[in-house]
Design a protein around this motif. Sequence first.
Motif, PDB file in Angstrom:
ATOM      1  N   GLU A 174       0.821  -1.209   0.000  1.00  0.00           N
ATOM      2  CA  GLU A 174       0.000   0.000   0.000  1.00  0.00           C
ATOM      3  C   GLU A 174       0.857   1.261   0.000  1.00  0.00           C
ATOM      4  OE1 GLU A 174      -2.474  -0.404   3.397  1.00  0.00           O
ATOM      5  OE2 GLU A 174      -4.042  -1.533   2.352  1.00  0.00           O
ATOM      6  N   GLN A 175       1.970   1.209   0.737  1.00  0.00           N
ATOM      7  CA  GLN A 175       2.857   2.360   0.821  1.00  0.00           C
ATOM      8  C   GLN A 175       3.845   2.435  -0.342  1.00  0.00           C
ATOM      9  OE1 GLN A 175       4.756   2.211   4.672  1.00  0.00           O
ATOM     10  NE2 GLN A 175       2.874   2.628   5.787  1.00  0.00           N
ATOM     11  N   GLY A 176       3.840   1.389  -1.174  1.00  0.00           N
ATOM     12  CA  GLY A 176       4.771   1.368  -2.297  1.00  0.00           C
ATOM     13  C   GLY A 176       6.189   1.071  -1.863  1.00  0.00           C
ATOM     14  N   LEU A 180       9.694  -4.255  -5.240  1.00  0.00           N
ATOM     15  CA  LEU A 180      10.492  -5.176  -6.044  1.00  0.00           C
ATOM     16  C   LEU A 180      10.684  -6.500  -5.322  1.00  0.00           C
ATOM     17  CD1 LEU A 180      12.191  -5.847  -8.502  1.00  0.00           C
ATOM     18  CD2 LEU A 180      14.158  -4.774  -7.371  1.00  0.00           C
ATOM     19  N   ALA A 181      11.105  -6.455  -4.059  1.00  0.00           N
ATOM     20  CA  ALA A 181      11.333  -7.687  -3.303  1.00  0.00           C
ATOM     21  C   ALA A 181      10.044  -8.482  -3.148  1.00  0.00           C
ATOM     22  CB  ALA A 181      11.914  -7.355  -1.924  1.00  0.00           C
ATOM     23  N   ILE A 182       8.939  -7.779  -2.938  1.00  0.00           N
ATOM     24  CA  ILE A 182       7.655  -8.459  -2.781  1.00  0.00           C
ATOM     25  C   ILE A 182       7.165  -8.996  -4.120  1.00  0.00           C
ATOM     26  CG2 ILE A 182       5.224  -8.154  -2.139  1.00  0.00           C
ATOM     27  CD1 ILE A 182       6.146  -6.084  -0.089  1.00  0.00           C
ATOM     28  N   SER A 183       7.321  -8.200  -5.167  1.00  0.00           N
ATOM     29  CA  SER A 183       6.826  -8.625  -6.474  1.00  0.00           C
ATOM     30  C   SER A 183       7.556  -9.862  -6.988  1.00  0.00           C
ATOM     31  CB  SER A 183       6.967  -7.480  -7.490  1.00  0.00           C
ATOM     32  OG  SER A 183       8.336  -7.155  -7.714  1.00  0.00           O
ATOM     33  N   LEU A 217      -7.371 -10.843   5.549  1.00  0.00           N
ATOM     34  CA  LEU A 217      -6.051 -10.328   5.189  1.00  0.00           C
ATOM     35  C   LEU A 217      -5.575 -10.883   3.848  1.00  0.00           C
ATOM     36  CD1 LEU A 217      -4.298 -10.546   8.677  1.00  0.00           C
ATOM     37  CD2 LEU A 217      -4.866  -8.443   7.446  1.00  0.00           C
ATOM     38  N   TRP A 218      -5.808 -12.171   3.630  1.00  0.00           N
ATOM     39  CA  TRP A 218      -5.397 -12.781   2.365  1.00  0.00           C
ATOM     40  C   TRP A 218      -6.144 -12.145   1.187  1.00  0.00           C
ATOM     41  CZ3 TRP A 218      -1.412 -14.720   0.483  1.00  0.00           C
ATOM     42  CH2 TRP A 218      -0.601 -15.643   1.152  1.00  0.00           C
ATOM     43  N   GLU A 219      -7.432 -11.965   1.329  1.00  0.00           N
ATOM     44  CA  GLU A 219      -8.216 -11.382   0.239  1.00  0.00           C
ATOM     45  C   GLU A 219      -7.722  -9.971  -0.088  1.00  0.00           C
ATOM     46  OE1 GLU A 219     -12.468 -13.753   0.937  1.00  0.00           O
ATOM     47  OE2 GLU A 219     -12.113 -11.817   1.913  1.00  0.00           O
ATOM     48  N   ALA A 220      -7.419  -9.194   0.950  1.00  0.00           N
ATOM     49  CA  ALA A 220      -6.934  -7.830   0.735  1.00  0.00           C
ATOM     50  C   ALA A 220      -5.541  -7.829   0.105  1.00  0.00           C
ATOM     51  CB  ALA A 220      -6.915  -7.073   2.059  1.00  0.00           C
ATOM     52  N   LEU A 221      -4.679  -8.737   0.559  1.00  0.00           N
ATOM     53  CA  LEU A 221      -3.312  -8.771   0.022  1.00  0.00           C
ATOM     54  C   LEU A 221      -3.304  -9.170  -1.440  1.00  0.00           C
ATOM     55  CD1 LEU A 221      -0.272  -8.534   0.375  1.00  0.00           C
ATOM     56  CD2 LEU A 221      -0.259 -10.906   1.232  1.00  0.00           C
ATOM     57  N   ILE A 222      -4.100 -10.149  -1.816  1.00  0.00           N
ATOM     58  CA  ILE A 222      -4.129 -10.582  -3.215  1.00  0.00           C
ATOM     59  C   ILE A 222      -4.602  -9.450  -4.121  1.00  0.00           C
ATOM     60  CG2 ILE A 222      -5.343 -12.100  -4.833  1.00  0.00           C
ATOM     61  CD1 ILE A 222      -5.063 -14.333  -2.823  1.00  0.00           C
ATOM     62  N   ALA A 226      -2.147  -7.698  -7.087  1.00  0.00           N
ATOM     63  CA  ALA A 226      -2.555  -7.592  -8.484  1.00  0.00           C
ATOM     64  C   ALA A 226      -2.203  -6.222  -9.077  1.00  0.00           C
ATOM     65  CB  ALA A 226      -4.053  -7.824  -8.610  1.00  0.00           C
ATOM     66  N   LYS A 227      -1.910  -5.256  -8.214  1.00  0.00           N
ATOM     67  CA  LYS A 227      -1.628  -3.890  -8.668  1.00  0.00           C
ATOM     68  C   LYS A 227      -0.154  -3.649  -8.911  1.00  0.00           C
ATOM     69  CE  LYS A 227      -5.562  -2.053  -6.020  1.00  0.00           C
ATOM     70  NZ  LYS A 227      -5.982  -1.117  -4.943  1.00  0.00           N
ATOM     71  N   ILE A 228       0.704  -4.621  -8.558  1.00  0.00           N
ATOM     72  CA  ILE A 228       2.147  -4.378  -8.738  1.00  0.00           C
ATOM     73  C   ILE A 228       2.723  -5.266  -9.840  1.00  0.00           C
ATOM     74  CG2 ILE A 228       2.430  -3.702  -6.327  1.00  0.00           C
ATOM     75  CD1 ILE A 228       3.633  -6.399  -5.744  1.00  0.00           C
TER      76      ILE A 228
END
Length: 228
Positions: A174-176, A180-183, A217-222, A226-228
């Motif tokens: 959310e904070q951007g 890269l590491a997460i993507s 939490l899982w639903e929100a994270l997915i 999808a935005k990155i």
Amino acid sequence: SVRSSCVAVFATMTQNNPHVQQSVLEGGVLQTLADVFFAEIPTKESANKGSSDTEVCDTDGKMRSRIVQAMSCSVRGHREGERAFCSSEGGRQVIEVGLGVTRADGLQVPPAGLRRRCLFFLQALLTSDDSTKERIELFDDCVRHVCANFLSVDSEADFEIREMALSFLQRMVEQGNNVLAISQSRDSMVSIGIKRIGEVRKMEGDDREFASYELELWEALIVQLAKI
């Protein structure tokens, strides 16, 4: 037990107390705490003796958890304190060892209480208002470790750690921060998430209620992934 109690008092003194936090920073106490943390790491031999042996080091992680708590209380909310901790190799190593990124104790996995405490501290440091791209990059290995090991029921049995990890990663996206590491772990995270969502949705009664927050939490994270 005496030292553990002293560390707990120290944490209480420093929390949200800028004057004491500044004294801690100027007095080099963070390094002292790091030294005690590493001195408490048990060896394979001591762990095999069992917790009843008075010569055994901190096999259950309680002492090290309190040390991490004291470090956290000493720097959170204090700009220079956070900066000093993150720029310290010893400080970063405490987080890495406590999470299990670096196996320095000869044991398979650090105790759950220690992992929780280190994960909380890591989240506070990386999502702080004063966090920077450079700070986040210093903890890239920790973030990747969280993505790979703290989300699946198969690799992390402690539900609190899974929920903390999900919340932490969601805030990072959310904070951007550290996208890269997460993507780089996105595909495996989505696969784990879809599997877990399916499992929870099949649950009934108390089991479903117990896992409802993890599902949310899982639903929100997915959605965020999808935005990155």
